[in-house]
Design an enzyme around this catalytic site. Sequence first.
Site, PDB file in Angstrom:
ATOM      1  N   GLU A 150     -22.531 -43.555  21.883  1.00 23.83           N
ATOM      2  CA  GLU A 150     -21.800 -44.409  21.132  1.00 23.83           C
ATOM      3  C   GLU A 150     -22.550 -46.003  21.947  1.00 23.83           C
ATOM      4  O   GLU A 150     -21.217 -47.025  21.885  1.00 23.83           O
ATOM      5  CB  GLU A 150     -21.069 -44.348  20.456  1.00 23.83           C
ATOM      6  CG  GLU A 150     -20.760 -42.865  19.659  1.00 23.83           C
ATOM      7  CD  GLU A 150     -18.579 -42.819  18.681  1.00 23.83           C
ATOM      8  OE1 GLU A 150     -18.093 -43.285  19.145  1.00 23.83           O
ATOM      9  OE2 GLU A 150     -19.508 -41.967  18.763  1.00 23.83           O
ATOM     10  N   HIS A 154     -21.854 -37.732  11.335  1.00 24.10           N
ATOM     11  CA  HIS A 154     -20.253 -37.675  10.648  1.00 24.10           C
ATOM     12  C   HIS A 154     -20.789 -37.936   9.721  1.00 24.10           C
ATOM     13  O   HIS A 154     -21.087 -39.347   9.107  1.00 24.10           O
ATOM     14  CB  HIS A 154     -19.458 -38.749  11.382  1.00 24.10           C
ATOM     15  CG  HIS A 154     -18.811 -37.712  13.379  1.00 24.10           C
ATOM     16  ND1 HIS A 154     -18.279 -36.559  12.945  1.00 24.10           N
ATOM     17  CD2 HIS A 154     -19.520 -38.276  13.739  1.00 24.10           C
ATOM     18  CE1 HIS A 154     -18.636 -36.106  13.825  1.00 24.10           C
ATOM     19  NE2 HIS A 154     -18.793 -37.362  15.271  1.00 24.10           N
TER      20      HIS A 154
HETATM   21  O1  G3I Z   1      -3.395 -37.350  24.336  1.00 27.11           O
HETATM   22  C1  G3I Z   1      -2.491 -38.238  23.388  1.00 27.11           C
HETATM   23  C2  G3I Z   1      -1.248 -37.382  23.833  1.00 27.11           C
HETATM   24  O2  G3I Z   1      -0.663 -37.684  24.634  1.00 27.11           O
HETATM   25  C3  G3I Z   1      -0.517 -37.861  22.249  1.00 27.11           C
HETATM   26  O3  G3I Z   1       0.572 -37.440  22.312  1.00 27.11           O
HETATM   27  C4  G3I Z   1      -1.299 -37.989  20.731  1.00 27.11           C
HETATM   28  C5  G3I Z   1      -0.108 -38.728  19.676  1.00 27.11           C
HETATM   29  O4  G3I Z   1      -1.851 -39.353  18.613  1.00 27.11           O
HETATM   30  O5  G3I Z   1      -2.724 -38.357  21.307  1.00 27.11           O
HETATM   31  C6  G3I Z   1      -3.429 -37.666  21.769  1.00 27.11           C
HETATM   32  O6  G3I Z   1      -4.385 -38.402  22.306  1.00 27.11           O
HETATM   33  C7  G3I Z   1      -5.545 -38.050  20.613  1.00 27.11           C
HETATM   34  C8  G3I Z   1      -6.404 -37.584  21.633  1.00 27.11           C
HETATM   35  O7  G3I Z   1      -7.651 -37.405  20.275  1.00 27.11           O
HETATM   36  C9  G3I Z   1      -6.696 -35.862  22.120  1.00 27.11           C
HETATM   37  O8  G3I Z   1      -6.007 -35.793  20.608  1.00 27.11           O
HETATM   38  C10 G3I Z   1      -5.939 -39.533  20.233  1.00 27.11           C
HETATM   39  O9  G3I Z   1      -4.668 -40.120  20.075  1.00 27.11           O
HETATM   40  C11 G3I Z   1      -6.945 -39.552  19.099  1.00 27.11           C
HETATM   41  O10 G3I Z   1      -7.711 -40.334  19.029  1.00 27.11           O
HETATM   42  C12 G3I Z   1      -7.807 -38.672  19.917  1.00 27.11           C
HETATM   43  O11 G3I Z   1      -9.060 -38.583  18.526  1.00 27.11           O
HETATM   44  C13 G3I Z   1     -10.166 -37.910  19.361  1.00 27.11           C
HETATM   45  C14 G3I Z   1     -10.797 -38.683  18.907  1.00 27.11           C
HETATM   46  O12 G3I Z   1     -12.505 -38.896  19.423  1.00 27.11           O
HETATM   47  C15 G3I Z   1     -11.256 -40.157  19.690  1.00 27.11           C
HETATM   48  O13 G3I Z   1     -12.235 -40.769  19.754  1.00 27.11           O
HETATM   49  C16 G3I Z   1     -10.613 -36.635  18.305  1.00 27.11           C
HETATM   50  O14 G3I Z   1      -9.727 -35.774  18.402  1.00 27.11           O
HETATM   51  C17 G3I Z   1     -12.165 -36.260  18.665  1.00 27.11           C
HETATM   52  O15 G3I Z   1     -12.359 -35.115  17.841  1.00 27.11           O
HETATM   53  C18 G3I Z   1     -12.785 -37.332  18.691  1.00 27.11           C
HETATM   54  O16 G3I Z   1     -14.586 -36.757  18.349  1.00 27.11           O
HETATM   55  C19 G3I Z   1     -15.261 -37.899  18.727  1.00 27.11           C
HETATM   56  C20 G3I Z   1     -15.987 -37.839  19.745  1.00 27.11           C
HETATM   57  O17 G3I Z   1     -16.157 -37.605  20.832  1.00 27.11           O
HETATM   58  C21 G3I Z   1     -17.251 -39.066  19.616  1.00 27.11           C
HETATM   59  N1  G3I Z   1     -17.643 -38.862  18.262  1.00 27.11           N
HETATM   60  C22 G3I Z   1     -16.941 -39.337  17.436  1.00 27.11           C
HETATM   61  C23 G3I Z   1     -15.626 -38.275  17.552  1.00 27.11           C
HETATM   62  C24 G3I Z   1     -14.899 -38.508  15.828  1.00 27.11           C
HETATM   63  O18 G3I Z   1     -14.416 -39.383  16.499  1.00 27.11           O
END
Ligand code: G3I
Length: 320
Positions: free
Chosen positions: A131, A208
């Site tokens: 990205e 997506h």
């Molecule tokens: O690790 C913390 C945890 O400690 C906390 O308790 C919890 C509370 O919400 O959050 C956790 O972090 C989350 C993380 O995923 C791990 O689960 C974040 O809030 C959450 O925003 C994060 O989302 C991820 C996202 O990338 C972040 O940008 C998604 O799971 C993941 O599927 C998504 O993947 C991305 C690709 O890497 C790149 N392309 C887009 C795609 C979708 O956004």
Amino acid sequence: AGLHNAAVAKGKLYFGSATDNPELTDAPYLAQLSSTEDFGQITPGNAQKWDSTEPSQNTFSYTNGDVVADLAAANGQKLRCHTLVWHSQLPNWVSSGTWTNATLIAAMKNHITNVVTHYKGKCYAWDVANEALNEDGTYRDNVFYQTIGEAYLPIAFAAAAAADPDAKLYYNDYNIESPGAKSTGAQRIVKLVQQYGAKIDGVGLQAHFIVGSTPSQSAQVSNLAAITALGVEVAYTELDIRMTLPSTAALLTKQSSDYQNTVAACMANAKCVGITIWDYTDKYSWIPNTFAGQGDALPWDANLVKKPAYAGILAGLGVT
Ligand code: G3I
């Protein structure tokens, strides 16, 4: 037949799914994820990102990433490794650090060298940069671009190639699945890395999508052709097709044909090596947490029951 078996029968390397560590305690979920009839490849959704692997400078943590890598090995699945240089899920010490050109290059190379060396021999591919583009195809103004300029991209690819010469090195982005300024930007990055003399093997199209506004099959076919004409392979790396909830029979039917058209576009290009969905069940999709009121983006519902999209994918793979 199964999605992966069908893809391989038609000459592709894999059909796969993303996953994430918390879900792996769900036994029925894990059983389906481990079914190599459907999934010959997995991607860790979060575990290999910079905030997970190097939360403080030069202190590396591979626990969660290793769980997913070991699962892939135990199942005989390929691993797509994700991701080395990205503006998001970047620890504060990087995003808010005080950097010079030289110190950020050194920190970035140290990160890449350590992480890629740790997983050496285990990754079919690495998403080296993720990205890096704005929607108009210009460079996203992240800390790497601000400090180093566009050279951060070839420098990152060169460091990854040095650490694992056998991993396919990808540029990965979203909204590059049909011709337009952003896809042109991704093609510019391929040429930039090539002109610098560094190795780049592929472009990952996240895909997506939204039910009803998924790019047409013909637009996707032309787009893939423009990218592979540069001498690189392509893969759909994070495919999902969301809708505004609640789902209806009509939306699920349209979603199925949107999946079919996208998969068929990959099938039509010999250098499109595989397709990965961004997890396989609506139970664990990232969509509802990001887009309020939207979801149901994946081919299995929240009860792990196959939706019409599953048959759409099989049809796209050429199984009748
Ligand atoms: O690790 C913390 C945890 O400690 C906390 O308790 C919890 C509370 O919400 O959050 C956790 O972090 C989350 C993380 O995923 C791990 O689960 C974040 O809030 C959450 O925003 C994060 O989302 C991820 C996202 O990338 C972040 O940008 C998604 O799971 C993941 O599927 C998504 O993947 C991305 C690709 O890497 C790149 N392309 C887009 C795609 C979708 O956004």
